[in-house]
Design a protein around this motif. Sequence first.
Motif, short mmCIF file in Angstrom:
data_model
loop_
_atom_site.label_atom_id
_atom_site.label_comp_id
_atom_site.label_asym_id
_atom_site.label_seq_id
_atom_site.Cartn_x
_atom_site.Cartn_y
_atom_site.Cartn_z
N MET A 37 0.83 -1.19 0.00
CA MET A 37 0.00 0.00 0.00
C MET A 37 0.87 1.25 0.00
O MET A 37 1.84 1.32 0.76
CB MET A 37 -0.94 -0.02 1.20
CG MET A 37 -2.02 -1.08 1.09
SD MET A 37 -3.05 -1.25 2.56
CE MET A 37 -3.71 0.40 2.71
N THR A 84 -2.87 -4.97 -1.20
CA THR A 84 -3.71 -4.13 -2.05
C THR A 84 -4.86 -4.88 -2.70
O THR A 84 -5.75 -4.26 -3.28
CB THR A 84 -2.86 -3.50 -3.18
OG1 THR A 84 -2.34 -4.56 -4.01
CG2 THR A 84 -1.71 -2.69 -2.61
N ALA A 144 -6.30 0.88 -3.38
CA ALA A 144 -5.68 0.61 -2.08
C ALA A 144 -4.99 1.83 -1.50
O ALA A 144 -4.27 2.55 -2.19
CB ALA A 144 -4.69 -0.54 -2.20
#
Length: 381
Positions: A167, A199, A229
């Motif tokens: 992320m 993600t 994400a």
Amino acid sequence: MSTELYDALLYLEKEKGIERNLIIEAIEAALVSAYKRNFNQAQNVRVDLNLETGTMRVFARKEVVEEVFDSRLEISMADAREINPAYELGDIVELEVTPKDFGRIAAQTAKQVVTQRVREAERGIIYSEFIDREEDIMTGIVQRQDSRFIYVSLGKIEALLPLSEQMPNESYKPHDRIKVYITKVERTTKGPQIFVSRTHPGLLKRLFEIEVPEIFDGSVEIRSVAREAGDRSKISVYAENPEIDPVGACVGPKGSRVQAIVNELKGEKIDIVKWSEDPVEFVANALSPSKVVDVQVNEEAKATTVVVPDYQLSLAIGKRGQNARLAAKLTGWKIDIKSETDAREEGVYPRENISAASEEAEDTKSVKDEDAYDFFSEEIE
């Protein structure tokens, strides 16, 4: 040595699930190779491993023939019958050829075989355990990182978290505990290799299954997930029982359930919308937190034209088109958003036959779901 080997085989059979006979066969095959390699022998031999007596004996196997061309593989009828008068042509005679110092070589070979089989068995057990956990969520501990991966310990094995699956709003430090989604389990020559993600939309789905009992027991169903994400996500939920509010169940008392997920995802905003098989209602819900006054559907093109109040246009589209983009991913419909003023100028609004479903969707957004979304929505200047 025999007692130690016998005890080791019993342990492996009990603790590792490796059959004793398979290991004995592997040791005997390895001893044959060791004998030929260490004593420069090309003859056909067999090794007999007797755990009860602790003996290891090597036998040369020769075929009974009329005329001997290769003494390493053949024996004459006369010589064979000196050993046993019952031998006939074509029979196999076994002669013991165990070297004096074969015990030392045998011990080293047995150790190598057992170690190799244990390693293979452990890899097989780990692979079997994790192949069943693909598309599942686990808690791991960050170990280290390099330019390509973050290595996350899942107990028996380290999983790989690629750069593309990390992320953007997170930083990872050794000993951090994180939840990861298992995307792929591969069997390689070096053992099983596990790839995980932070993600993947599946991570969001599994987090809701953990936090929301109604999803876990099946009374509330997750129909679709759209995720960018680290920034924002949308999730559609449905309950067959009309007495259950699927959105409220996911939000939880004072937002406690969804807040736990937001915290796990380091502040990622989450919109929870009610799924509907009616595209008019579903698209209107998916564009939350904006209000929708009309949805026009083109079934053939699987596209919709959505009319929103002028002051809601920027909110409906979102930063860099994010709200509209996520709504399209969530619903599977193309979405063209117009303000009321533009729609009137183009002559596409108002329609005399605005569907009751559209009016119901507007009422739902403005009354029922508004409070739930205020907690997560982001006002666009």
